[in-house]
Every structure is written in structure tokens, then in C-alpha cells.
Design a protein around this motif. Structure first.
Motif, PDB file in Angstrom:
ATOM      1  N   THR A 195       0.839  -1.200   0.000  1.00 14.68           N
ATOM      2  CA  THR A 195       0.000   0.000   0.000  1.00 14.68           C
ATOM      3  C   THR A 195       0.872   1.247   0.000  1.00 14.68           C
ATOM      4  O   THR A 195       1.892   1.300   0.693  1.00 14.68           O
ATOM      5  N   ASP A 196       0.495   2.230  -0.777  1.00 14.20           N
ATOM      6  CA  ASP A 196       1.189   3.516  -0.781  1.00 14.20           C
ATOM      7  C   ASP A 196       1.188   4.126   0.623  1.00 14.20           C
ATOM      8  O   ASP A 196       0.172   4.057   1.336  1.00 14.20           O
ATOM      9  N   THR A 197       2.296   4.717   1.010  1.00 14.78           N
ATOM     10  CA  THR A 197       2.432   5.239   2.377  1.00 14.78           C
ATOM     11  C   THR A 197       1.368   6.272   2.702  1.00 14.78           C
ATOM     12  O   THR A 197       0.736   6.224   3.767  1.00 14.78           O
ATOM     13  N   ALA A 198       1.151   7.224   1.802  1.00 13.30           N
ATOM     14  CA  ALA A 198       0.166   8.273   2.064  1.00 13.30           C
ATOM     15  C   ALA A 198      -1.242   7.679   2.185  1.00 13.30           C
ATOM     16  O   ALA A 198      -2.025   8.085   3.056  1.00 13.30           O
ATOM     17  N   ALA A 199      -1.554   6.723   1.324  1.00 12.47           N
ATOM     18  CA  ALA A 199      -2.867   6.088   1.386  1.00 12.47           C
ATOM     19  C   ALA A 199      -3.027   5.307   2.692  1.00 12.47           C
ATOM     20  O   ALA A 199      -4.111   5.281   3.287  1.00 12.47           O
ATOM     21  N   TYR A 200      -1.966   4.668   3.144  1.00 13.51           N
ATOM     22  CA  TYR A 200      -2.014   3.895   4.381  1.00 13.51           C
ATOM     23  C   TYR A 200      -2.258   4.820   5.576  1.00 13.51           C
ATOM     24  O   TYR A 200      -3.097   4.537   6.444  1.00 13.51           O
ATOM     25  N   LEU A 201      -1.545   5.941   5.615  1.00 12.05           N
ATOM     26  CA  LEU A 201      -1.743   6.890   6.703  1.00 12.05           C
ATOM     27  C   LEU A 201      -3.150   7.486   6.667  1.00 12.05           C
ATOM     28  O   LEU A 201      -3.766   7.706   7.715  1.00 12.05           O
ATOM     29  N   ALA A 202      -3.669   7.714   5.468  1.00  5.16           N
ATOM     30  CA  ALA A 202      -5.040   8.218   5.354  1.00  5.16           C
ATOM     31  C   ALA A 202      -6.039   7.202   5.888  1.00  5.16           C
ATOM     32  O   ALA A 202      -7.067   7.570   6.480  1.00  5.16           O
ATOM     33  N   ASP A 203      -5.749   5.927   5.691  1.00  7.71           N
ATOM     34  CA  ASP A 203      -6.625   4.882   6.197  1.00  7.71           C
ATOM     35  C   ASP A 203      -6.601   4.852   7.726  1.00  7.71           C
ATOM     36  O   ASP A 203      -7.638   4.652   8.366  1.00  7.71           O
ATOM     37  N   ILE A 204      -5.427   5.052   8.307  1.00  2.78           N
ATOM     38  CA  ILE A 204      -5.334   5.169   9.767  1.00  2.78           C
ATOM     39  C   ILE A 204      -6.158   6.353  10.251  1.00  2.78           C
ATOM     40  O   ILE A 204      -6.900   6.259  11.245  1.00  2.78           O
ATOM     41  N   ASP A 205      -6.048   7.482   9.540  1.00  2.42           N
ATOM     42  CA  ASP A 205      -6.780   8.689   9.933  1.00  2.42           C
ATOM     43  C   ASP A 205      -8.284   8.477   9.851  1.00  2.42           C
ATOM     44  O   ASP A 205      -9.035   8.984  10.698  1.00  2.42           O
ATOM     45  N   ALA A 206      -8.738   7.733   8.848  1.00  2.00           N
ATOM     46  CA  ALA A 206     -10.172   7.464   8.726  1.00  2.00           C
ATOM     47  C   ALA A 206     -10.678   6.669   9.922  1.00  2.00           C
ATOM     48  O   ALA A 206     -11.767   6.926  10.446  1.00  2.00           O
ATOM     49  N   ALA A 207      -9.892   5.692  10.354  1.00  2.00           N
ATOM     50  CA  ALA A 207     -10.267   4.932  11.548  1.00  2.00           C
ATOM     51  C   ALA A 207     -10.246   5.811  12.791  1.00  2.00           C
ATOM     52  O   ALA A 207     -11.145   5.739  13.639  1.00  2.00           O
ATOM     53  N   ALA A 208      -9.229   6.661  12.891  1.00  2.00           N
ATOM     54  CA  ALA A 208      -9.108   7.538  14.059  1.00  2.00           C
ATOM     55  C   ALA A 208     -10.286   8.491  14.165  1.00  2.00           C
ATOM     56  O   ALA A 208     -10.752   8.803  15.271  1.00  2.00           O
ATOM     57  N   ALA A 209     -10.800   8.951  13.023  1.00  2.00           N
ATOM     58  CA  ALA A 209     -11.939   9.866  13.044  1.00  2.00           C
ATOM     59  C   ALA A 209     -13.161   9.206  13.670  1.00  2.00           C
ATOM     60  O   ALA A 209     -13.948   9.860  14.360  1.00  2.00           O
ATOM     61  N   TRP A 210     -13.326   7.913  13.441  1.00  2.33           N
ATOM     62  CA  TRP A 210     -14.457   7.190  14.037  1.00  2.33           C
ATOM     63  C   TRP A 210     -14.205   6.904  15.514  1.00  2.33           C
ATOM     64  O   TRP A 210     -15.126   6.962  16.339  1.00  2.33           O
TER      65      TRP A 210
END
Length: 289
Positions: free
Chosen positions: A82-97
Motif C-alpha cells: 500500500t502507498d504510504t500516504a494512502a495507508y496513513l489516510a486509512d489510519i486517519d479514517a479509523a481515528a476519526a471514528w
């Protein structure tokens, strides 16, 4: 000392229960075994569709029972692919919830325990990214690949094979206790002390059936089961091992860094060996070594 952690919440259904039944049983089994606070690592992207319907309510039930929740990414990607930026964005999406929910802890567990594999640039970018987000690595030290045991059980049930549930429970309990003992011995060897262990489990039907038995067996074997908060206060969490490939348990990484030759993992993490024993003991299909 050892703490319990459960991945992939809310998880797809297994061989025996609905997701709601599974959560109810896990909560009851932990309570009846007088288990302390466990941590459930959440994939919010799974909530609200398929077997994730009702997932938010099941997560709230764990918290109401005294347990805590943490980040396991939104969609469970593998960092190595997975692309690094996309992976970090996925972490952020979980964190928002997760961030404003009761019981939330700022811990992130890598899906598949994949911390970048051989790509050290990616590994270090994630280490930096977690710090910038106020997250720490929700590492594990002990595991027995319970996800594989569950997959074998689910497939056997799907095909109508008779399952010896007592033998299945014996494997689930014995393998986890042995994995804890293995990790304890290895970490004493490479750190010179006994860090608090964190055991990797998954939100499975096997946990619903046998987690109480496992807690009691750990205590019988000399372990003190402690809270996830206690485990993640151990200074071993500050370790940043430098290994040829960043994946797996922290125990394996520290052993690899220290020059311990393979195998640096518990024997039933070898899925071919685990499969042979499962077929022999649980399905009665063949002899296993």
C-alpha cells in the motif's frame, strides 16, 4: 504477566455463532474468568454492512464491560503493498471514528503485523507518522495464529465435517499458553528481563467458546493476566528494532536484531504443521507429527 488483545473488530462470522452471539459470549466468558481489561482493535470500515451490521453496538458492549478499543486501520490494508500516504489516510479514517468514543486508547496495530517488510523507508515513514498522530505501536509479543485455527474450523463446518469441539478447545488453549511461554523465554534471552506480554487473539467464535478456559489455563501455568493498559506501560514498547524485514511480533523482531537464528517464532505459527495437527486431533482425518 500477560494482557489479552483482539484484532479485526467487527469480524466476519465464524462457524458457530452470529456476530451478536459471539460478542455476548466473549463478554460473558471474560467476566466469568475474572479477566481484566482487554483491548479490541477496531476496523471501522467494516461497520454497517455485511457481518459488520450492528458492529458499533457490539464494540460499545465490549467497552461497557470494562474493555478498551484501539485503531487497527479503517480497511485492514497490508503496508507492504500500500502507498504510504494512502495507508496513513486509512489510519486517519479509523481515528476519526474512534477518537471521541468511550474506551478509546491511542494505539495502532498494523494489520497482518506488517510494518513495511523489507522497505525500511516505508517502515520509518510509518514510525514518524504514528508519532505525529499521537499514536503508539500496538505491538504483540505472543501469538499462535488463532486466525488460522479459526479458518480451518470454518472450512470444516462449511463442508459438513464433524468437529471434535473438546479437541478444538484443547488446541486453542494449549497453543496459546505454549506461545506465551515461548515468548517469555525468548524475551528473557534477548532483553534479560520479563517484559509484560501482549497476546494476539482475534474476535472469533473460538474465542467465544474458549477464552475463559484460556484465561484459567494461563493462570494455572503461572501467568498473571493483566490489563492492556498495564502491558502498554512496559518500556519494551519503546523498542524500534532494525531487522531485514519489519513484520511479525515484537518478540521475533528483537530476537532477530539480537542475532538469534530462526525459528524465532512459536512452532504452530507454521500453518502447515498446525493444519496437520488440526486434521488429526479435531477432524480425525490423518496422523500428525
Amino acid at each position: 504477566m500477560i494482557a489479552l488483545s483482539f484484532d479485526d473488530v467487527p469480524r466476519a462470522r465464524g462457524a458457530f455463532f452470529t456476530p451478536d452471539e459471539r460478542t455476548q459470549r466473549i463478554v460473558v466468558e471474560l467476566k466469568e474468568a475474572n479477566a481484566p481489561q482487554a483491548v479490541f482493535f477496531v476496523n471501522p470500515g467494516a461497520i454497517g454492512h455485511g457481518d459488520g451490521v450492528g458492529g458499533a453496538e457490539r464494540i460499545a458492549a465490549y467497552v461497557a464491560a470494562g474493555h478498551v478499543i484501539a485503531n487497527h486501520s479503517n480497511s485492514h490494508p497490508r503496508l507492504s503493498t500500500t502507498d504510504t500516504a494512502a495507508y496513513l489516510a486509512d489510519i486517519d479514517a479509523a481515528a476519526a471514528w474512534l477518537k471521541d468514543r468511550p474506551g478509546y486508547r491511542p494505539w495502532f496495530r498494523f494489520p497482518f503485523l506488517d510494518e513495511g517488510g523489507k522497505d525500511k523507508v516505508k517502515r520509518d515513514a510509518l514510525r514518524t507518522g504514528l508519532v505525529a498522530r499521537g499514536l503508539r505501536n500496538g505491538y504483540v509479543t505472543a501469538e499462535s495464529s488463532d486466525w488460522h485455527l479459526e479458518a480451518l474450523t470454518r472450512e470444516a463446518a462449511k463442508t459438513g465435517k464433524p468437529i471434535d469441539r473438546k479437541a478444538l478447545g484443547d488446541l486453542y488453549v494449549t497453543w496459546h499458553v505454549e506461545a506465551a511461554d515461548f515468548a517469555d523465554a525468548m524475551l528473557q534471552r534477548v532483553t534479560g528481563r520479563q517484559p509484560v506480554q501482549t497476546m494476539l487473539l482475534h474476535e472469533t467464535d473460538l474465542a467465544a467458546l474458549y477464552i475463559g478456559d484460556l484465561v484459567r489455563a494461563l493462570r494455572k501455568a503461572g501467568w498473571t493476566v493483566v490489563s492492556a493498559d498495564t502491558a502498554y506501560a512496559d518500556p519494551i514498547g519503546n523498542a524500534m528494532p532494525d531487522t531485514p524485514s519489519a513484520n511479525g511480533t515484537l518478540t521475533e523482531a528483537l530476537a532477530w536484531q539480537a542475532g538469534v537464528p530462526a525459528p524465532r517464532w512459536y512452532r504452530y505459527n507454521q500453518t502447515d504443521l498446525a493444519t496437520a495437527v488440526f486434521r488429526d486431533k479435531v477432524l480425525g482425518e490423518s496422523d500428525a507429527e
